[in-house]
Motif scaffolding. Sequence first.
Motif, PDB file in Angstrom:
ATOM      1  N   LYS A 146      -6.630  73.016  42.828  1.00  0.00           N
ATOM      2  CA  LYS A 146      -7.986  73.573  42.829  1.00  0.00           C
ATOM      3  C   LYS A 146      -8.157  74.287  44.162  1.00  0.00           C
ATOM      4  O   LYS A 146      -8.008  73.676  45.220  1.00  0.00           O
ATOM      5  CB  LYS A 146      -9.014  72.448  42.694  1.00  0.00           C
ATOM      6  CG  LYS A 146     -10.436  72.941  42.525  1.00  0.00           C
ATOM      7  CD  LYS A 146     -11.434  71.808  42.509  1.00  0.00           C
ATOM      8  CE  LYS A 146     -11.256  70.908  41.305  1.00  0.00           C
ATOM      9  NZ  LYS A 146     -12.342  69.918  41.192  1.00  0.00           N
ATOM     10  N   ILE A 184      -5.234  66.144  41.423  1.00  0.00           N
ATOM     11  CA  ILE A 184      -4.485  67.320  41.854  1.00  0.00           C
ATOM     12  C   ILE A 184      -4.879  67.694  43.282  1.00  0.00           C
ATOM     13  O   ILE A 184      -5.971  67.336  43.736  1.00  0.00           O
ATOM     14  CB  ILE A 184      -4.707  68.524  40.906  1.00  0.00           C
ATOM     15  CG1 ILE A 184      -6.171  68.964  40.908  1.00  0.00           C
ATOM     16  CG2 ILE A 184      -4.197  68.219  39.513  1.00  0.00           C
ATOM     17  CD1 ILE A 184      -6.430  70.268  40.166  1.00  0.00           C
ATOM     18  N   ALA A 236      -3.950  80.672  43.655  1.00  0.00           N
ATOM     19  CA  ALA A 236      -4.662  80.137  42.483  1.00  0.00           C
ATOM     20  C   ALA A 236      -4.016  80.637  41.190  1.00  0.00           C
ATOM     21  O   ALA A 236      -3.820  79.855  40.242  1.00  0.00           O
ATOM     22  CB  ALA A 236      -6.129  80.529  42.530  1.00  0.00           C
ATOM     23  N   GLY A 256      -2.080  77.848  38.974  1.00  0.00           N
ATOM     24  CA  GLY A 256      -2.849  77.499  37.775  1.00  0.00           C
ATOM     25  C   GLY A 256      -3.614  76.203  37.944  1.00  0.00           C
ATOM     26  O   GLY A 256      -4.265  75.970  38.958  1.00  0.00           O
ATOM     27  N   ASN A 257      -3.500  75.318  36.946  1.00  0.00           N
ATOM     28  CA  ASN A 257      -4.261  74.067  36.975  1.00  0.00           C
ATOM     29  C   ASN A 257      -3.575  72.955  37.775  1.00  0.00           C
ATOM     30  O   ASN A 257      -3.994  71.810  37.724  1.00  0.00           O
ATOM     31  CB  ASN A 257      -4.573  73.596  35.554  1.00  0.00           C
ATOM     32  CG  ASN A 257      -3.320  73.292  34.761  1.00  0.00           C
ATOM     33  OD1 ASN A 257      -2.205  73.423  35.256  1.00  0.00           O
ATOM     34  ND2 ASN A 257      -3.491  72.896  33.519  1.00  0.00           N
ATOM     35  N   LYS A 258      -2.556  73.293  38.548  1.00  0.00           N
ATOM     36  CA  LYS A 258      -1.881  72.306  39.396  1.00  0.00           C
ATOM     37  C   LYS A 258      -2.610  72.104  40.716  1.00  0.00           C
ATOM     38  O   LYS A 258      -2.308  71.184  41.461  1.00  0.00           O
ATOM     39  CB  LYS A 258      -0.449  72.747  39.692  1.00  0.00           C
ATOM     40  CG  LYS A 258       0.445  72.774  38.481  1.00  0.00           C
ATOM     41  CD  LYS A 258       1.829  73.238  38.874  1.00  0.00           C
ATOM     42  CE  LYS A 258       2.717  73.370  37.661  1.00  0.00           C
ATOM     43  NZ  LYS A 258       4.028  73.934  38.026  1.00  0.00           N
ATOM     44  N   LYS A 301      -5.997  65.354  48.652  1.00  0.00           N
ATOM     45  CA  LYS A 301      -5.548  64.798  47.375  1.00  0.00           C
ATOM     46  C   LYS A 301      -6.093  63.380  47.298  1.00  0.00           C
ATOM     47  O   LYS A 301      -5.952  62.608  48.248  1.00  0.00           O
ATOM     48  CB  LYS A 301      -4.025  64.777  47.255  1.00  0.00           C
ATOM     49  CG  LYS A 301      -3.594  64.310  45.870  1.00  0.00           C
ATOM     50  CD  LYS A 301      -2.156  64.603  45.601  1.00  0.00           C
ATOM     51  CE  LYS A 301      -1.831  64.134  44.183  1.00  0.00           C
ATOM     52  NZ  LYS A 301      -0.426  64.289  43.905  1.00  0.00           N
TER      53      LYS A 301
END
Length: 99
Positions: free
Chosen positions: A46, A12, A38, A42-44, A74
């Motif tokens: 960091k 990610i 953030a 979400g978790n897509k 990435k």
Amino acid sequence: MSKFGELIDVEIPVLLAFYTQTDNDKNITQHQNLNDVAATMGNKVKVIKIDINKNKDLVEALRVKTLPTLIIYKQGEMKWRQSGEQQTSAIISKIEEYI
């Protein structure tokens, strides 16, 4: 720096935000924008805030000169870098290019 490599070498996007601990309005706004990014992504993604005073070796290695500086990595590769305050929507749009 090996710890840094592990941090950015993920599937990610990783958004690094370099800042300093000051209470000026610009800094507070940028922190809120990053918190909103953030929460929205979400978790897509960091999101990692990096205090330049506590991470001088990394700041020097990445040649961070202006604050705030945002960098997207990435899979261990730098994809985007921008200095100066960024709006939440602009940051999210840029991150979405790398998802």
